[in-house]
Scaffold this active site. Structure first.
Site, PDB file in Angstrom:
ATOM      1  N   ARG A  85       0.512   7.931   2.825  1.00  0.00           N
ATOM      2  CA  ARG A  85       1.947   8.061   3.060  1.00  0.00           C
ATOM      3  C   ARG A  85       2.298   9.542   3.156  1.00  0.00           C
ATOM      4  O   ARG A  85       1.625  10.386   2.530  1.00  0.00           O
ATOM      5  CB  ARG A  85       2.745   7.436   1.902  1.00  0.00           C
ATOM      6  CG  ARG A  85       2.826   5.929   1.932  1.00  0.00           C
ATOM      7  CD  ARG A  85       3.747   5.425   3.041  1.00  0.00           C
ATOM      8  NE  ARG A  85       3.866   3.978   3.058  1.00  0.00           N
ATOM      9  CZ  ARG A  85       3.149   3.154   3.826  1.00  0.00           C
ATOM     10  NH1 ARG A  85       2.232   3.640   4.642  1.00  0.00           N
ATOM     11  NH2 ARG A  85       3.346   1.849   3.792  1.00  0.00           N
ATOM     12  N   HIS A  97       2.037   7.460  12.933  1.00  0.00           N
ATOM     13  CA  HIS A  97       1.908   6.322  12.014  1.00  0.00           C
ATOM     14  C   HIS A  97       1.331   5.095  12.739  1.00  0.00           C
ATOM     15  O   HIS A  97       1.939   4.024  12.770  1.00  0.00           O
ATOM     16  CB  HIS A  97       3.271   5.991  11.381  1.00  0.00           C
ATOM     17  CG  HIS A  97       3.149   5.205  10.106  1.00  0.00           C
ATOM     18  ND1 HIS A  97       3.996   5.361   9.032  1.00  0.00           N
ATOM     19  CD2 HIS A  97       2.270   4.240   9.720  1.00  0.00           C
ATOM     20  CE1 HIS A  97       3.648   4.531   8.059  1.00  0.00           C
ATOM     21  NE2 HIS A  97       2.591   3.832   8.456  1.00  0.00           N
TER      22      HIS A  97
HETATM   23  P1  NDP Z   1      -5.146  -1.154  -2.466  1.00  0.00           P
HETATM   24  O1  NDP Z   1      -4.120  -1.487  -3.478  1.00  0.00           O
HETATM   25  O2  NDP Z   1      -6.136  -2.197  -2.085  1.00  0.00           O
HETATM   26  O3  NDP Z   1      -5.975   0.131  -2.932  1.00  0.00           O
HETATM   27  C1  NDP Z   1      -5.353   1.182  -3.589  1.00  0.00           C
HETATM   28  C2  NDP Z   1      -6.427   2.111  -4.139  1.00  0.00           C
HETATM   29  O4  NDP Z   1      -5.778   3.287  -4.639  1.00  0.00           O
HETATM   30  C3  NDP Z   1      -7.209   1.518  -5.307  1.00  0.00           C
HETATM   31  O5  NDP Z   1      -8.555   1.922  -5.221  1.00  0.00           O
HETATM   32  C4  NDP Z   1      -6.546   2.151  -6.522  1.00  0.00           C
HETATM   33  O6  NDP Z   1      -7.380   2.285  -7.665  1.00  0.00           O
HETATM   34  C5  NDP Z   1      -6.228   3.522  -5.973  1.00  0.00           C
HETATM   35  N1  NDP Z   1      -5.169   4.169  -6.765  1.00  0.00           N
HETATM   36  C6  NDP Z   1      -3.880   3.795  -6.930  1.00  0.00           C
HETATM   37  N2  NDP Z   1      -3.235   4.644  -7.735  1.00  0.00           N
HETATM   38  C7  NDP Z   1      -4.132   5.599  -8.085  1.00  0.00           C
HETATM   39  C8  NDP Z   1      -4.082   6.750  -8.908  1.00  0.00           C
HETATM   40  N3  NDP Z   1      -2.972   7.096  -9.563  1.00  0.00           N
HETATM   41  N4  NDP Z   1      -5.198   7.484  -9.048  1.00  0.00           N
HETATM   42  C9  NDP Z   1      -6.349   7.139  -8.414  1.00  0.00           C
HETATM   43  N5  NDP Z   1      -6.473   6.047  -7.626  1.00  0.00           N
HETATM   44  C10 NDP Z   1      -5.382   5.292  -7.452  1.00  0.00           C
HETATM   45  O7  NDP Z   1      -4.352  -0.643  -1.156  1.00  0.00           O
HETATM   46  P2  NDP Z   1      -4.788  -0.713   0.371  1.00  0.00           P
HETATM   47  O8  NDP Z   1      -6.152  -0.164   0.471  1.00  0.00           O
HETATM   48  O9  NDP Z   1      -4.512  -2.050   0.947  1.00  0.00           O
HETATM   49  O10 NDP Z   1      -3.690   0.283   1.029  1.00  0.00           O
HETATM   50  C11 NDP Z   1      -3.608   1.618   0.624  1.00  0.00           C
HETATM   51  C12 NDP Z   1      -2.442   2.321   1.296  1.00  0.00           C
HETATM   52  O11 NDP Z   1      -2.707   2.594   2.676  1.00  0.00           O
HETATM   53  C13 NDP Z   1      -1.115   1.568   1.362  1.00  0.00           C
HETATM   54  O12 NDP Z   1      -0.446   1.584   0.117  1.00  0.00           O
HETATM   55  C14 NDP Z   1      -0.371   2.322   2.439  1.00  0.00           C
HETATM   56  O13 NDP Z   1       0.381   3.378   1.857  1.00  0.00           O
HETATM   57  C15 NDP Z   1      -1.474   2.911   3.298  1.00  0.00           C
HETATM   58  N6  NDP Z   1      -1.458   2.322   4.642  1.00  0.00           N
HETATM   59  C16 NDP Z   1      -1.169   3.141   5.722  1.00  0.00           C
HETATM   60  C17 NDP Z   1      -1.202   2.646   6.998  1.00  0.00           C
HETATM   61  C18 NDP Z   1      -1.001   3.540   8.171  1.00  0.00           C
HETATM   62  O14 NDP Z   1      -0.795   3.051   9.287  1.00  0.00           O
HETATM   63  N7  NDP Z   1      -1.086   4.838   8.021  1.00  0.00           N
HETATM   64  C19 NDP Z   1      -1.474   1.217   7.278  1.00  0.00           C
HETATM   65  C20 NDP Z   1      -1.799   0.458   6.079  1.00  0.00           C
HETATM   66  C21 NDP Z   1      -1.779   0.999   4.825  1.00  0.00           C
HETATM   67  P3  NDP Z   1      -7.980   1.000  -8.448  1.00  0.00           P
HETATM   68  O15 NDP Z   1      -9.025   0.442  -7.510  1.00  0.00           O
HETATM   69  O16 NDP Z   1      -8.571   1.543  -9.663  1.00  0.00           O
HETATM   70  O17 NDP Z   1      -6.804   0.079  -8.637  1.00  0.00           O
HETATM   71  C1  OXD Z   2       1.396  -0.279   5.994  1.00  0.00           C
HETATM   72  C2  OXD Z   2       1.734   0.677   7.049  1.00  0.00           C
HETATM   73  O1  OXD Z   2       1.525   0.062   4.815  1.00  0.00           O
HETATM   74  O2  OXD Z   2       1.769   0.267   8.234  1.00  0.00           O
HETATM   75  O3  OXD Z   2       0.985  -1.397   6.323  1.00  0.00           O
HETATM   76  O4  OXD Z   2       1.958   1.848   6.779  1.00  0.00           O
END
Ligand code: NDP
Ligand code: OXD
Length: 308
Positions: free
Chosen positions: A223, A271
């Protein structure tokens, strides 16, 4: 009972068709053409205006049309019903393609060859084996996990950083704040795919860049709120960071006045790293609605305390 759809970014037509085929008894209303707010049980939304969901007195769940739910959770007007996010649902492969492209772009020195081409220079730069490149993924969840699998297949030295330090085959795992600097010190490329939470906001800033080896690269597909843009520009200008590929921004669309647009070492995309495709995501969303109607647990329920 009905479903309410709100999104400025997604076409409601394929969603309406999918719901009509799978749940014909459930009317599908598209904002603002809503005849009956009382009947709405499920809100299928992307970035709804604050207060819209409050108008639905019988809402049972909010189903996000994406993986990241930071905007929904940050809005105090989001009702206290379960919030569901997409688990992959076609997003993870796109995100992995983007991440792999970014790594290859920097590792195979495509920026340098573009510059050479402009000057009609034929010059072979020294090759660097993938195994000498360490690529670190911040966030090893659904999306980060798939990116790591691809990087391992390509032979990169892959590292992952998460809260829990989830172990992934072939990947060196790091956990939490205590291991962040050790993780960063290894990374020739850092790819951020964390969710935006109070703990991760501004995580891509001076401290992070200074902990990486000089001349490293940053890729942000999490983000915009993760990145302190002016600190990245300073790190690029000083040479601490050699290049960046950015898909998400504090303000979207990226303002015309942003220095990122014209920085010679920045690639900007609007994005698009992972875009929700109805045909890929509808099965998960509809199955979740069916589960909730049967009184069963849906998938992708967001933990509000963790913020993701
Ligand atoms: P998940 O919830 O599956 O994974 C999140 C990961 O982040 C986990 O490994 C989690 O750790 C880790 N995490 C969260 N908080 C912390 C912290 N404070 N310190 C260290 N590690 C942390 O999410 P997704 O993989 O499905 O998606 C991730 C993000 O990708 C979304 O939230 C979104 O913002 C972004 N996104 C962007 C898109 C784009 O087009 N640019 C499209 C889709 C998504 P743990 O495993 O220990 O819980
Ligand atoms: C998502 C994105 O979070 O598109 O799915 O950013």
């Amino acid at each position: 009972m009905s479903v309410l759809f709100y999104s400025e970014a997604d076409d409601p037509v394929p969603w309406r068709q999918a719901f009509a085929a799978a749940l014909p008894e459930m009317p599908f209303q598209v904002w603002p053409d809503v005849e009956d707010t009382e009947s709405v049980r499920y809100a299928l939304v992307w970035n709804p205006p604050s207060g819209l969901l409050e108008k639905l007195p019988n809402l049972r769940a909010v189903l996000a049309l994406g993986a990241g739910v930071d905007a929904l959770l940050a809005d105090p007007a989001t009702p206290q019903v379960p919030v569901l996010r997409l688990l992959d649902a076609g997003l993870a492969p796109q995100m992995a393609e983007y991440a792999v492209y970014a790594v290859l772009h920097f590792h195979r020195r495509m920026r340098d060859y573009e510059k050479q081409q402009k000057q009609r220079i034929w010059n072979q730069l020294a090759p660097m084996p993938a195994r000498s490149w360490s690529v670190g993924i911040m966030g090893t969840g659904v999306i980060g996990g798939l990116i790591l699998e691809h990087l391992v297949t390509l032979g990169y030295l892959a590292c992952g950083w998460s809260r829990s330090g989830t172990s992934i085959q072939g990947v060196e795992s790091f956990a939490g704040e205590a291991e962040l600097e050790a993780f960063l010190s290894k990374c020739r490329v850092v790819i951020n795919v964390l969710p935006l939470t109070p703990h991760t906001i501004g995580i891509l800033g001076r401290r992070t860049f200074n902990a990486m080896p000089r001349g490293s690269y940053v890729v942000n597909i999490g983000r915009g709120g993760h990145l302190i843009e002016e600190e990245l520009v300073a790190a690029l200008d000083s040479g601490q960071i050699a290049g960046a590929m950015l898909d998400v921004f504090n303000e979207e669309p990226l303002p015309q006045s942003s220095p990122l647009w014209s920085h010679p070492n920045v690639i900007v995309t609007p994005h698009i790293a992972g875009v929700t495709i109805a045909a890929e995501a509808e099965a998960q969303v509809i199955e979740n609605v069916k589960r909730m109607e049967r009184g069963e647990q849906p998938v992708g329920v967001v933990d509000r305390a963790k913020g993701y």
